[in-house]
Design an enzyme around this catalytic site. Structure first.
Site, short mmCIF file in Angstrom:
data_model
loop_
_atom_site.label_atom_id
_atom_site.label_comp_id
_atom_site.label_asym_id
_atom_site.label_seq_id
_atom_site.Cartn_x
_atom_site.Cartn_y
_atom_site.Cartn_z
NE ARG A 36 -4.31 -1.72 1.78
CZ ARG A 36 -5.32 -1.95 2.60
NH1 ARG A 36 -5.28 -1.47 3.83
NH2 ARG A 36 -6.37 -2.65 2.20
CE LYS A 193 -20.76 -18.05 6.08
NZ LYS A 193 -21.07 -17.48 7.41
N GLY A 350 -9.55 -9.38 -1.06
CA GLY A 350 -8.41 -9.98 -0.37
C GLY A 350 -8.08 -11.39 -0.80
N GLY A 373 -13.35 -3.70 0.36
CA GLY A 373 -14.75 -3.29 0.46
C GLY A 373 -15.18 -2.30 -0.61
#
Length: 392
Positions: A36, A193, A350, A373
């Site tokens: 990053r 999921k 990720g 996100g």
């Protein structure tokens, strides 16, 4: 949306409030992964070369609006200075005005902005305090753009605003993948999921030509179609939701690709005894851990006909050999097509980044997002406050 970039603004002699994401992992007091930090270097160097003073605003961890010594950004200084090749002045927000005044054309890093209670509340007063420190606002933290915080949203409206190099690169890549893509478009959505990616699946079936569903979430769709999935990870309570997604895909002309054959085992462990069976032939005491060779071939054929690929989530238990085969093979196929100039490939999330790195495919993808996100919410079709605030 339209947004300005660093090239659209005169930075000479200007203090440039630069929102960055340097929320990096730390082990034993040292930054253990500088990815990053490395990715903000082009923006910071451009500001310096243009005669500006980059004033870095960033968060670190979740201190919940109060100073937490172990979450001080001071720990990033050595890695920042090594990456930028110049000294970095560190300051608290209270002392920032004086520090910046004596830092002409030097890099300044303000202490963890989440030490301020007004940051996550998008407090106008905090945004004004920050605005008073600079002349121009530059957001280079796409990964924080899905949050309406003082340093990502309110501040952008108080000064001439632009996207940094990393932010602009990310937005261009996502626009190429979903905004105005070259068709056919194929999306790969995997992971554990369905419940965590309902909005994503709902948005994609109306935008892409082919949707590959893999990983644990594919089991939920297989079960919804009446297949026995044994002890596999499966959200049986979402069967109706899965059938609704399949129906909507048919209406919109989106082909859903589910596993036609699967690799099953009786234990979740590397090199566990396993076999390949038809997707409807998983025994009651087994679990599905990967897609089979027939499915892998179908995915490869789909990629070969596509022009644009967007990828989020692995196709199987990629962390366990040999249940990483579908993910690895598909990733390598996408990388090869991209390298040949036949495919625009954008990936993020990720587990996705880890899986593509493990497959040795990440370097050849058109763009890999580390935003997590924010990348997912963009794929879901949601407006991101930090991006909307930059629009002109």
């Amino acid at each position: 949306m339209n947004w300005k970039t660093l090239d659209d603004l005169d930075l000479l002699g200007k203090r440039v409030l630069t929102r960055v994401d340097i929320n990096v992992p730390v082990e034993n007091g040292l930054v253990s992964d500088t990815t990053r930090i490395d990715r903000i270097v082009p923006t910071v160097r451009h500001i310096l070369q243009a005669g500006g003073t980059p004033v870095l605003i960033a968060h670190f961890g979740r201190p919940k609006g109060k100073p937490v010594p172990e979450m001080s950004l001071k720990v990033t200084l050595p890695a920042l200075e090594a990456a930028l090749g110049v000294p970095v002045k560190f300051t608290t927000l209270d002392e920032a005005h004086e520090t910046i005044a004596f830092a002409k054309n030097q890099v300044v890093l303000i202490e963890n902005i989440r030490f301020e209670p007004g940051e996550e509340a998008n407090d106008p007063a905090l945004a004004q305090r920050l605005a008073n420190l600079g002349d121009i606002y530059c957001n280079d933290a796409f990964s924080a753009a899905h949050r309406a915080h003082a340093s990502t949203e309110a501040l952008a409206r108080l000064r001439p605003a632009c996207a940094g190099r990393l932010m602009a690169e990310e937005l261009d890549a996502l626009e190429a993948a979903l905004g105005a893509p070259q068709r056919p478009v194929v999306a790969v959505v995997g992971g554990a999921k369905v419940s965590s990616k309902l909005d994503l699946l709902g948005n994609l079936v109306g935008k892409v030509d082919h949707l590959v569903i893999g990983g644990g979430m594919a089991n939920t769709f297989l079960a919804a179609l009446g297949h026995d999935v044994g002890k596999s990870l499966c959200e049986h309570d979402l069967a109706n939701t899965a059938r609704s997604i399949l129906a909507n895909a048919e209406i919109s002309g989106c082909e859903i690709i589910l596993p036609s054959d699967v690799v099953v085992a009786r234990s979740f462990a590397a090199n566990a005894d396993h076999k390949t069976v038809e997707a409807n032939a998983c025994s009651a005491d087994a679990m599905i851990l990967d897609a089979g060779p027939e499915t892998i071939a179908q995915i490869g054929a789909c990629f070969a006909q596509a022009r644009t690929l967007i990828w989020n989530g692995p196709l199987g238990a990629f962390e366990l050999v040999p249940f990483d085969r579908a993910t690895n093979t598909a990733a390598q196929a996408a990388a090869t097509l991209t390298k040949m100039g036949k495919l625009i490939s954008v990936a993020g999330g990720g587990d996705t980044v880890a899986a593509l790195n493990q497959a040795g495919a990440a370097e050849d993808f058109t763009y890999i997002s580390t935003a997590g996100g924010a990348f997912l919410e963009w794929m879901e079709g949601k407006d991101l406050p930090g991006v909307a605030a930059l629009s002109t």
